[in-house]
Design an enzyme around this catalytic site. Sequence first.
Site, PDB file in Angstrom:
ATOM      1  N   HIS A   1       0.959 -11.943   1.919  1.00 30.68           N
ATOM      2  CA  HIS A   1      -0.104 -11.254   1.187  1.00 30.68           C
ATOM      3  C   HIS A   1      -0.722 -12.139   0.104  1.00 30.68           C
ATOM      4  CE1 HIS A   1      -1.271  -6.826   0.049  1.00 30.68           C
ATOM      5  NE2 HIS A   1      -2.298  -7.627   0.010  1.00 30.68           N
TER       6      HIS A   1
ATOM      7  N   LEU B   1     -17.750  -4.524   3.000  1.00 28.07           N
ATOM      8  CA  LEU B   1     -18.754  -3.731   2.294  1.00 28.07           C
ATOM      9  C   LEU B   1     -18.615  -3.878   0.780  1.00 28.07           C
ATOM     10  CD1 LEU B   1     -18.791  -0.509   4.499  1.00 28.07           C
ATOM     11  CD2 LEU B   1     -20.350  -2.461   4.542  1.00 28.07           C
TER      12      LEU B   1
ATOM     13  N   SER C   1     -12.773  -5.966   3.088  1.00 29.16           N
ATOM     14  CA  SER C   1     -13.841  -5.489   2.187  1.00 29.16           C
ATOM     15  C   SER C   1     -15.212  -6.054   2.550  1.00 29.16           C
ATOM     16  CB  SER C   1     -13.504  -5.815   0.725  1.00 29.16           C
ATOM     17  OG  SER C   1     -12.358  -5.127   0.316  1.00 29.16           O
TER      18      SER C   1
ATOM     19  N   ARG D   1     -16.069  -3.693  -1.330  1.00 31.90           N
ATOM     20  CA  ARG D   1     -15.317  -2.608  -1.981  1.00 31.90           C
ATOM     21  C   ARG D   1     -16.158  -1.339  -2.083  1.00 31.90           C
ATOM     22  NH1 ARG D   1      -9.969  -4.238  -2.136  1.00 31.90           N
ATOM     23  NH2 ARG D   1      -9.756  -6.301  -3.026  1.00 31.90           N
ATOM     24  N   GLY D   2     -17.022  -1.136  -1.092  1.00 27.99           N
ATOM     25  CA  GLY D   2     -17.861   0.057  -1.083  1.00 27.99           C
ATOM     26  C   GLY D   2     -19.183  -0.118  -1.798  1.00 27.99           C
ATOM     27  N   PHE D   3     -19.352  -1.249  -2.478  1.00 26.23           N
ATOM     28  CA  PHE D   3     -20.595  -1.477  -3.226  1.00 26.23           C
ATOM     29  C   PHE D   3     -21.807  -1.479  -2.299  1.00 26.23           C
ATOM     30  CE2 PHE D   3     -23.865  -4.199  -5.044  1.00 26.23           C
ATOM     31  CZ  PHE D   3     -24.022  -3.632  -6.297  1.00 26.23           C
TER      32      PHE D   3
ATOM     33  N   TYR E   1       0.842  -1.185   0.000  1.00 25.23           N
ATOM     34  CA  TYR E   1       0.000   0.000   0.000  1.00 25.23           C
ATOM     35  C   TYR E   1       0.880   1.239   0.000  1.00 25.23           C
ATOM     36  CZ  TYR E   1      -3.407  -3.479   1.665  1.00 25.23           C
ATOM     37  OH  TYR E   1      -4.191  -4.596   1.820  1.00 25.23           O
TER      38      TYR E   1
END
Length: 334
Positions: free
Chosen positions: A133, A215, A213, A217-219, A64
Amino acid sequence: MSNLKQVKLGSQGLTVPSIGLGCMGMTGMMGMKVYGESNEKEAIATIHRSFELGGNFLDTADLYGPFKNEQLISQAIDGKRNQYIIATKFGFEMDDNGNGAGRTNGSKNYVKKAAERSLRNLNTDYIDLYYLHRLDRDTPVEETVEAMSELVKEGKVRYIGLSEVGSETIRRAHKVHPLTAVQTEYSLFERQVEELGVLQTLKELGIGFVAYSPLGRGFISGEIQHPEDIPADDFRRYLPRFQGEQFYKNIELLNEVKKMAQEKQVAISKLAIAWVIAKGHVPIPGTKRVKYLEQNISAATIELSIEDVSRLEAIIPLGTQTGDRYADMKDVNL
C-alpha cells in the site's frame, strides 16, 4: 457477464476488464467516512451489478474499515470467488483488532502476517493482485518484494504490485520479482506520475498502471461547488484540492472540461474516465451506489480521439497546480 473489453494488465499474464471498481467508500477508513454515508446492502448490490456488467475487478485494502471492506467483499462474492479478480493491499501496520495503523511495515514477517489476515477476511485461499500500500522507508523494498514473491510461490498470491512509488523503487522491486501493476492516484487533476516519468518507467518495464480516484476524489463529478458541500466528517475536507483558493481555481478548470462534456453530450465524469482509458490505463473509480456504478462503467464505451485527449490536456496542462493529493505527502514515495 457483458462484453466489457478485457485488457492485459502488465506483462505477467493478468487480464482484467478495462475498468475496475474501487471499494474503499463502501466501509470508510479508520473511523472516517469516505464520500458520505455507507450502506452495506447497497454496497453489495453495487458489486453484484458491476459483475452483471462485466466489472469483476474489485480493489480493496486491509486498511479500509479496517478489515471490514475485505469482509464485505467476501460476503458479496460468496459462491463466485473464481469469477472475480480481487486486488487488496497491505503495509500499514495494525494488530488483529485494527489498532495502530500509524506506521508502514514492509518487513518479511509483517508481509506474511498481513497476507494471512487478508486471506481470512476475504474468505479465500488466494489473492489475485497483492499490493504494498505504501513503501516502508525503514525496510529495503527488496525485502518486502522477496516476501511477496514467496507468497506467489506458495500459491497464496498470483500477481504483485506497489502503490504510490517512484521510478527508482519500481526498478529495484521489479528486479526481485516482476511487478504486474503499480497503483497511484491519477486523473485530469492529478498527473504527477506523468510529470516525474513514472508512467514511462512502467511502459519500459512492461508493468501495468491502475488509476485510483480517476474522478479526483469526486471533484470531477461537478457535484461539489463549495468546500462547505463536503460533510465535516468526510476525509476530503483535509485534502488540498478541496481547500480555500485552490478549490475555486480548480472549479474554473472543471468548468472548461464541463463545456467539452456538454459538446459531446456525456456526463463530465464519463469524459474523465474515458480519458484515463484512452491513455491506456485501467481506472478503478470508487462508488458504493448502483446508479454511479452504471454511469462509470458506461464510460468504457466512449472512444476519444487523439485530438479529444489533447484538448482535455490543454485545459489542464502538465504542471498545473491543482493541490497535492494528500495533506501530508510523506508516505508517497516519489
